[in-house]
Design an enzyme around this catalytic site. Structure first.
Site, PDB file in Angstrom:
ATOM      1  CG  HIS A 176      10.496  -2.647  -5.467  1.00 48.26           C
ATOM      2  ND1 HIS A 176       9.552  -1.716  -5.129  1.00 48.26           N
ATOM      3  CD2 HIS A 176      11.562  -1.946  -5.910  1.00 48.26           C
ATOM      4  CE1 HIS A 176      10.004  -0.510  -5.378  1.00 48.26           C
ATOM      5  NE2 HIS A 176      11.221  -0.622  -5.842  1.00 48.26           N
ATOM      6  CB  CYS A 198       7.316  -1.269  -2.519  1.00 44.99           C
ATOM      7  SG  CYS A 198       6.010  -0.334  -3.254  1.00 44.99           S
TER       8      CYS A 198
END
Ligand SMILES: *[C@@H]1O[C@H](CO)[C@@H](O)[C@H](O)[C@H]1NC(C)=O
Ligand SMILES: *[C@@H]1O[C@H](CO)[C@@H](O)[C@H](O)[C@H]1NC(C)=O
Length: 468
Positions: free
Chosen positions: A142, A81
């Site tokens: 993130h 990610c």
């Protein structure tokens, strides 16, 4: 003779000026397209009907693909990610922005980590905002949060061009939902079991008179074990509070967040944002928290698929995409909005819930999945719809990257691609509009964290005959 040439010259000049003028009055002038960019966390390319799944129902996403172009050779810049998202937003390999780690885990796992997407990096949102766009990130970020204190928010989405943020700064960890276990493997670093067994055996042998151990030693080992166990348990109880935070801009909405209805809430936020900004150009990055573990689905979707909670979550994502498309339709924004849907990497094949339920997605014919550089780790869905601008119903098998959205969005928003740095993305418009049949991208580099693993070569010319 001479004068005719001159006349021809000035005629050409006039024509040239006219052409230049024409290219300045491009369609985006005064009528800039909106952007709805959707990224579904950990979705496998084989999970969607339009990419061949027969048992999951994704009618809304399939319709998007029908009305637009479907990329069948679309590659994420990383199989994890954090680096993949950094590349998507900046159009650059994550190694350039420093978001490729040298060690595991290769992603942020604590909100309190001091790293993040460096402020010198330029995202498409930042450039679009400078062009007058309303910009929002709804969902997962993130890419870091703070630098020095717990609330300086130096890496907050707002510092990278997102004027509105509703979502989670970190990721949806298992720890964020009760009963889903943990991703923190303290037992890997502290031998609770071994130490316990050694202690019990020692006490046993001591009692049996086989060996003699000083009582003090046993007591101190025992207290070490108890202290570490208590601390670890405390830490696990605290993790959801440090890490599972839902923010609206800079304020906490929930800590820890409840995930059950999160996709629903995010969808309403997204639709609200579109409604609020229907009269001006906007850029929405809808970054689904699903279908990453801990997988969840709201009551209306639980039990709707043949593939457990994972399949239910895919169904809910598809519903959400449908809601957003419906809002665009209702507000008459369909024609003037470029819609993109992708995943940040391949499905996570090893995912099994704490209760033993298989929660992995499907990467179709591609080998392996998330966190590997096998094709299944990086080949992702890529759907682009822009009625009237991108011919519909087309499948494009040329190599493309999630970094390609950067130059495309930047230029369509009226900004220019930064020239003071290397940009690895290539504008896809010519390919999408069939102005060219082949992508001009010759190489794609595949990194596993900071290490170069493989290079994909897309020869630009056929081999000279002498090369046999
Ligand atoms: C989710 O929504 C349903 C239906 O509106 C509601 O009954 C339920 O309590 C909500 N769950 C949470 C955790 O808020
Ligand atoms: C559809 O997706 C599910 C869930 O990922 C997977 O188990 C199944 O094998 C897929 N089916 C096909 C035909 O690809």
């Amino acid at each position: 003779m001479k004068s005719t040439w001159l006349q021809l010259d000035s005629l050409l000049l006039l024509l040239l000026l006219l052409l230049m003028e024409l290219s300045f009055v491009s369609p985006q002038e005064g009528n800039k397209p909106n952007f709805v960019l959707m990224m579904v966390d950990d979705l496998g390319i084989g999970d969607l009907g339009c990419y061949g799944n027969k048992t999951l129902r994704t009618p809304n996403i399939d319709q998007l693909a029908q009305e637009g172009a479907k990329l069948t050779h679309h590659i994420a810049a990383a199989s994890l990610c954090t680096p993949s998202r950094a590349a998507f937003l900046t159009g650059r390999y994550p190694i350039r922005s420093g978001l490729a780690d040298h060690r595991e885990p290769g992603v942020f796992i604590f909100n309190a980590a001091s790293g993040g997407l460096p402020s010198q990096e330029v995202t498409f949102a930042k450039l679009a905002k400078q062009q007058g766009y309303e910009t929002a990130l709804i969902g997962k970020w993130h890419l870091g949060l703070n630098c020095k204190s717990s609330d300086d928010h130096c890496h907050h989405p707002s510092t990278h061009g997102f004027k509105y943020f509703f979502g989670i700064p970190l990721t949806n960890l298992r720890d964020c939902q009760p009963g889903h276990g943990t991703v923190f493997q303290i037992q890997k670093y502290f031998p609770f079991g071994t130490l316990g067994i050694v202690l019990v055996t020692a006490v046993f042998l001591h009692h049996g008179g086989i060996i003699t151990i000083r009582r003090g030693l046993i007591l101190s080992l025992l207290s070490l074990l108890v202290v570490v166990t208590v601390l670890a348990a405390g830490l696990f109880l605290m993790i959801p509070y440090f890490n599972c935070v839902l923010l609206r801009d800079h304020s906490i909405v929930e800590q820890p967040f409840t995930s059950e209805n999160l996709t629903q809430r995010m969808t309403h936020e997204a639709v609200d944002f579109i409604e609020r900004n229907s009269a001006r150009p906007f850029l929405l990055f809808f970054s689904f928290v699903q279908v990453h573990t801990a997988v969840f689905a709201s009551a209306a979707f639980r039990g709707t698929s043949r593939h457990g909670i994972y399949g239910d979550a895919v169904h809910e994502v598809d519903w959400s995409v449908g809601q957003i498309m419906e809002a665009l339709e209702r507000l008459n924004l369909r024609e003037n909005t470029l819609v993109y849907l992708t995943s940040d990497q391949g499905a996570h094949l090893e995912e099994i819930s704490a209760s033993g339920e298989v929660m992995r997605g499907w990467n179709g014919i591609y080998k392996a999945g998330k966190s590997t550089n096998w094709e299944g780790g990086i080949r992702v869905p890529g759907i682009l719809r822009w009625p009237g601008k991108i011919p519909s119903g087309r499948q494009i098998d040329e190599p493309t990257s999630n970094m390609d959205l950067f130059p495309m969005v930047v230029q369509l928003s009226g900004a220019s691609v930064p020239e003071d740095r290397e940009i690895d993305g290539h504008d896809l418009m010519d390919l999408l509009q069939r102005k060219v049949e082949r992508s001009n991208r010759e190489f794609l580099f595949h990194y596993c964290n900071a290490y170069l693993n493989a290079v994909r070569w897309h020869p630009q010319n056929s081999f000279p005959e002498t090369m046999g």
